[in-house]
Design an enzyme around this catalytic site. Structure first.
Site, PDB file in Angstrom:
ATOM      1  N   SER A 560     -49.909 -95.415 -62.682  1.00  0.00           N
ATOM      2  CA  SER A 560     -49.201 -95.195 -61.420  1.00  0.00           C
ATOM      3  C   SER A 560     -47.845 -95.877 -61.470  1.00  0.00           C
ATOM      4  O   SER A 560     -47.627 -96.849 -62.218  1.00  0.00           O
ATOM      5  CB  SER A 560     -50.008 -95.764 -60.255  1.00  0.00           C
ATOM      6  OG  SER A 560     -49.262 -95.790 -59.057  1.00  0.00           O
ATOM      7  N   TYR A 573     -55.220-102.094 -55.505  1.00  0.00           N
ATOM      8  CA  TYR A 573     -54.873-100.882 -56.240  1.00  0.00           C
ATOM      9  C   TYR A 573     -53.793-101.151 -57.288  1.00  0.00           C
ATOM     10  O   TYR A 573     -53.921-100.788 -58.462  1.00  0.00           O
ATOM     11  CB  TYR A 573     -54.407 -99.809 -55.258  1.00  0.00           C
ATOM     12  CG  TYR A 573     -53.979 -98.519 -55.900  1.00  0.00           C
ATOM     13  CD1 TYR A 573     -54.920 -97.570 -56.298  1.00  0.00           C
ATOM     14  CD2 TYR A 573     -52.634 -98.232 -56.120  1.00  0.00           C
ATOM     15  CE1 TYR A 573     -54.534 -96.372 -56.884  1.00  0.00           C
ATOM     16  CE2 TYR A 573     -52.234 -97.045 -56.712  1.00  0.00           C
ATOM     17  CZ  TYR A 573     -53.185 -96.121 -57.091  1.00  0.00           C
ATOM     18  OH  TYR A 573     -52.797 -94.940 -57.683  1.00  0.00           O
TER      19      TYR A 573
END
Length: 683
Positions: A560, A573
Site C-alpha cells: 500500500s 493497517y
C-alpha cells in the site's frame, strides 16, 4: 438447401450424429476421429446441382462439432485426385490438393483423413477411435479376432499410416465386401459407413458395442496379471499427500526442455493398472493408436518402486529414470530421423506413472495436460482388451516415429497461435474472491496463466473460478491465511490441480482504521495475523514448492501507499503494510539464488470494486476526511498528481507488468499504483 442461418439437411444430420457419437467416451476420444456426409447442393455460380461432402475438419472435436468445424469439398474434384495421385511415397502432397477441392468461403481446414471419407463409396462415413475397436486393432492376431467377432460384416485393413492410400485401401475393401458395414484398421481404429446418417451411426455403434461384448465374453479375467506384492494403491488421504509431495518434483522433470502444466489423476483404472504384475512390460511397449502417442509420447516414464518406498528414495529414483528416459528418447529420435525430419521437440515425458499413487500428465496448458492423461487411460483400456483376448502388439517403433515427426504434423504445430505471455504459469492469488484479487486473477487468466482462487469466502471463490472458465483455467480453494494448515492444504490443491505453483500474489487483507488510543491489542493482532503473518506463511509455502520444482517463480505483495506514507488514525493497517513492504526486500535478497523474484505493488485509493472499502473501511476513511462515503474515490483522485481514480484493474496491470516477462531482471521493487502521491514517493 442451406441458408445463411441453417445448414444443409445432410450437414445438419451429420452434426447431430457427430455430437451424439462424440458425447460418449466409449465411442471415441477427445478430438479423435472424423465423420462425413455427402449430398447435393445448388452451385451459386451455375445454378445447377453440385455434389458436396461435409467432413469434420482438422483439430475439431466430435462432441462439440458445429457447422464452422466442417470442411466442405466438391466431390467431383476430390474424386478426380485419384487420377493424379503420385503414389504412397508422395501421398503427403495430396493434403495441399484438398484446398483446391473446397467449396465456398469459410469452414475448417481439411484433415489428413479427408481422402478416406471422399473415396469410400457411401453417403455417410464415420472414422472413430473406440477403445474396444483399437483393442482388436492392436491385438497380435487382430485380423483373426476381427473375423471371429464380426464374421464378414466387418473387414480387417492392415496398418497403414493415415493418408490418401489408406482411403484407397478402405474404398477397395468396401467394394470387395458388399455385405460389410465397416472395417477395423490395424493399429488405428474403426471406420463404418451407411446410406443414411442413421444407418451409419447404427453401424458405428454396432461395431463398438459388439467389440466390447466380445472382449468381455471372450477375454480372460485378469488380463494384467495378479497384483504385485506391495504395489496396491495407498489409501485416499495418504495417496493425496504422496502425490502433492511428488508433484513439483515431477513437474520439474517434465519441464526440463520447456515449462509444462500438469494434471493428476488417481482413477481406479490407473491404480489397478499400476498395481498389476504386467504393467512394466505393457507400459514399455508404449501406446499404439496415432491419436494416443501424439499426445502421450511414445511411452511413459514409470517409477519402478512400490508406494511404500521412502519419499527421498522415490525422488532420487525418479531423477535417475528421467535421465535414462531422456537418453532413450534421444536414441529413438536418432534411430529413425533423416535429413528431412523436424528437429527433436523435447525429450521429457508427457506421462509419469507412480504405482500406488496415480498418473501425472503434462502439456502446454491444463487442457492439453488433462487430455494427455485421458488418452493414456484410453491406452490402458486398449491394453486390457488386447491382453484379454490375445497379446498387446502396438505398431512398430519406426511407424510411431513417422507419425510423431510427420511433416504434416509439424506444419500443424507451426500453425498454432503464439503462446500468451503467462502460458504454462500457475498462479495462486489470496483474497481473489473479490476486489483487487479478483481483478488480478482475471488478468492473469487472460494472459494465459492457470489460477488458484484462494479466499476465505468459499462461495465468492467458486463463482470467480467458474466465471474464469472452470477447472482448465481456475480452481477455487477456501483458505484462512492465518492458518498454517489451511495454507498448506491450499498449495496441495494447487499442485494437484496444475502440477505446481509459479506465481503467488499476497493480496488477502482487512483494514482497521482507528486512532491510536482506540486501537486495541486485538485489532493490532488481527491486522498483523492476516496481512503480515499471513503473507509470511503464504510466501514460505510458495518458496517450498518453487524451490522443489526448480523453475524459478514470482512472489508479489499487494502492499500500500501506507507502507511509505504516514497518515492519521491508521496505526494497525499502515504498520502491517510496512511489514509487508520489508518482507519484499528480505525475500528478494534470500530467494534470488533460486530464480524467485519478489516484488510489491503499492496501491492507494482503490474504492470501486474493493472488498476492503465495502466492508466498512470506506466509511471510516470518509469520516476521517470529513466527506460522504460515495465521494471517497473522487476525493482520493483529486489529491493525486494525475487526478485519476485508481481501480482494481490498474493494480492487476502492475502485477502483470512485474510477471509478464519484460522485467526478468527486476526483484525487490515496489511499484506505486496511486495516480501520484508525492508523499509516498520511494526514496
Amino acid at each position: 438447401m442451406a441458408t445463411p442461418s441453417r445448414p444443409h439437411p445432410e450437414a445438419a444430420a451429420l452434426l447431430g450424429r457427430s455430437n451424439r457419437l462424440g458425447a460418449d467416451p466409449r465411442n471415441t476420444n477427445y478430438a479423435g476421429g472424423n465423420t462425413s456426409a455427402k449430398g447435393t447442393e445448388t452451385d451459386p455460380v451455375t445454378g445447377g446441382d453440385v455434389e458436396l461432402m461435409w467432413v469434420k475438419g482438422s483439430g475439431g472435436d466430435l462432441g462439440t462439432l458445429t457447422e464452422g468445424g466442417l470442411a466442405v469439398l466438391r466431390l467431383d474434384r476430390l474424386l478426380a485426385l485419384k487420377d493424379v495421385y503420385p503414389g504412397v511415397e508422395r501421398e503427403d502432397e495430396m493434403v495441399a490438393a484438398f484446398d483446391y477441392c473446397l467449396h465456398g468461403k469459410g469452414g475448417a481446414a481439411p484433415s489428413i483423413d479427408t481422402a478416406m471419407h471422399g473415396l469410400v463409396d457411401a453417403a455417410h462415413v464415420d472414422h472413430l477411435h473406440p477403445d474396444s475397436g483399437i483393442a482388436l486393432a492392436c491385438a497380435a492376431d487382430g485380423e483373426k479376432l476381427t473375423a471371429e467377432c464380426f464374421g464378414d460384416s466387418v473387414v480387417w485393413v492392415p496398418w497403414r499410416r493415415p493418408g490418401f492410400q489408406l482411403g484407397l485401401d478402405i474404398a477397395a475393401v468396401k467394394e470387395a465386401n458388399p455385405r460389410a458395414v465397416g472395417c477395423v484398421l490395424g493399429g488405428h481404429g474403426i471406420t463404418a459407413w451407411g446410406d443414411t446418417a442413421e444407418e451409419c451411426e447404427r453401424n458405428s455403434l454396432h461395431i463398438i458395442r459388439t467389440a466390447e461384448k466380445f472382449l468381455v465374453e471372450r477375454g480372460k479375467a485378469e488380463p494384467f496379471g495378479p497384483v504385485l506384492d506391495g504395489y496396491a494403491a495407498l489409501g485416499g488421504a495418504e495417496r493425496r499427500e504422496r502425490a502433492a509431495a511428488l508433484a513439483p518434483v515431477i513437474r520439474a522433470l517434465a519441464s526440463q526442455d520447456r515449462p509444462q502444466v500438469g494434471h493428476f489423476t488417481d482413477s481406479e483404472v490407473v491404480l489397478d493398472f499400476l498395481a498389476s504384475a504386467e504393467h512394466p512390460r505393457l507400459a514399455a511397449l508404449g501406446t499404439s493408436c496415432p491419436d494416443h502417442f501424439l499426445r502421450t509420447k511414445v511411452r511413459p516414464l514409470v517409477l519402478d518402486l512400490p508406494p511404500t518406498a521412502a519419499l527421498d528414495e522415490a525422488i532420487a529414483r525418479l531423477q535417475e529414470l528421467h535421465t535414462e528416459y531422456r537418453e532413450e528418447y534421444a536414441a529413438y529420435y536418432r534411430r529413425h530421423a533423416d535429413a528431412d525430419s523436424p528437429a527433436m521437440r523435447g525429450a521429457d515425458p508427457a506421462i509419469v506413472l507412480i504405482p500406488g499413487v496415480g498418473m501425472f500428465s503434462f502439456g502446454k496448458d491444463k487442457q492439453t495436460a488433462r487430455v494427455a492423461g485421458e488418452f493414456y487411460v484410453n491406452a490402458i483400456n486398449v491394453m486390457r482388451g488386447a491382453e484379454a483376448v490375445s497379446t498387446y502388439a502396438p505398431i512398430e517403433e519406426s511407424e510411431k516415429f513417422r507419425i510423431e515427426y510427420w511433416a504434416l504434423e509439424e506444419a500443424k504445430l507451426q500453425r498454432m497461435p503464439k503462446a500468451k505471455p503467462l502460458a504454462t504459469r500457475v498462479a495462486l492469488v489470496t483474497g481473489a474472491g473479490s476486489g483487487i484479487g479478483k481483478a488480478i486473477a482475471e488478468r492473469l487468466v487472460a494472459e494465459g496463466a492457470c489460477v488458484v482462487i484462494a479466499d476465505l469466502n468459499a462461495e465468492n471463490a467458486a463463482e470467480v473460478a467458474t466465471a474464469l472458465g472452470g477447472p482448465d483455467k481456475a480452481v477455487a480453494v477456501t483458505v484462512d491465511v492465518t492458518s498454517e494448515e489451511q495454507i498448506t492444504e491450499a498449495f496441495k490443491a494447487a499442485v494437484l490441480a496444475f502440477g505446481g505453483v509459479d506465481l503467488v500474489v499476497n493480496n488477502a487483507g482487512i483494514s482497521i482504521s482507528k486512532p491510536l488510543l482506540e486501537t486495541t491489542a486485538k485489532d493490532w493482532d488481527l491486522q498483523h495475523d492476516i496481512m503480515a503473518r499471513g503473507s509470511f506463511l503464504v510466501s514460505r509455502e510458495a518458496a517450498r514448492v518453487m524451490t522443489a520444482q526448480k523453475l524459478g517463480g514470482d512472489i508479489i505483495y499487494i502492499a500500500s501507499k501506507n507502507a511509505v506514507f504516514a497518515g492519521p488514525n491508521n496505526i494497525a493497517y499502515s504498520a502491517t503494510k510496512a511489514d509487508q513492504a520489508h518482507q519484499v526486500r528480505l525475500l528478494a535478497a534470500e530467494l534470488g539464488e533460486h530464480g524467485i523474484r519478489v516484488n510489491g505493488v503499492n496501491p492507494d485509493g482503490v474504492v470501486r470494486g474493493s472488498g476492503i472499502f465495502a466492508g466498512g473501511w470506506g466509511a471510516q476513511r470518509a469520516a476521517t476526511y470529513g466527506i460522504e462515503e460515495e465521494k471517497l474515490g473522487e476525493f482520493y483522485a483529486q489529491r493525486t498528481i494525475l487526478k485519476r481514480e485508481v481501480l482494481p484493474e490498474h493494480v492487476a496491470n502492475a502485477v502483470f507488468a512485474l510477471t509478464g516477462g519484460d522485467l526478468t531482471h527486476t526483484t525487490g521493487l515496489h511499484v506505486p499504483v496511486d495516480a501520484g502521491v508525492a508523499a509516498a514517493f520511494l526514496r
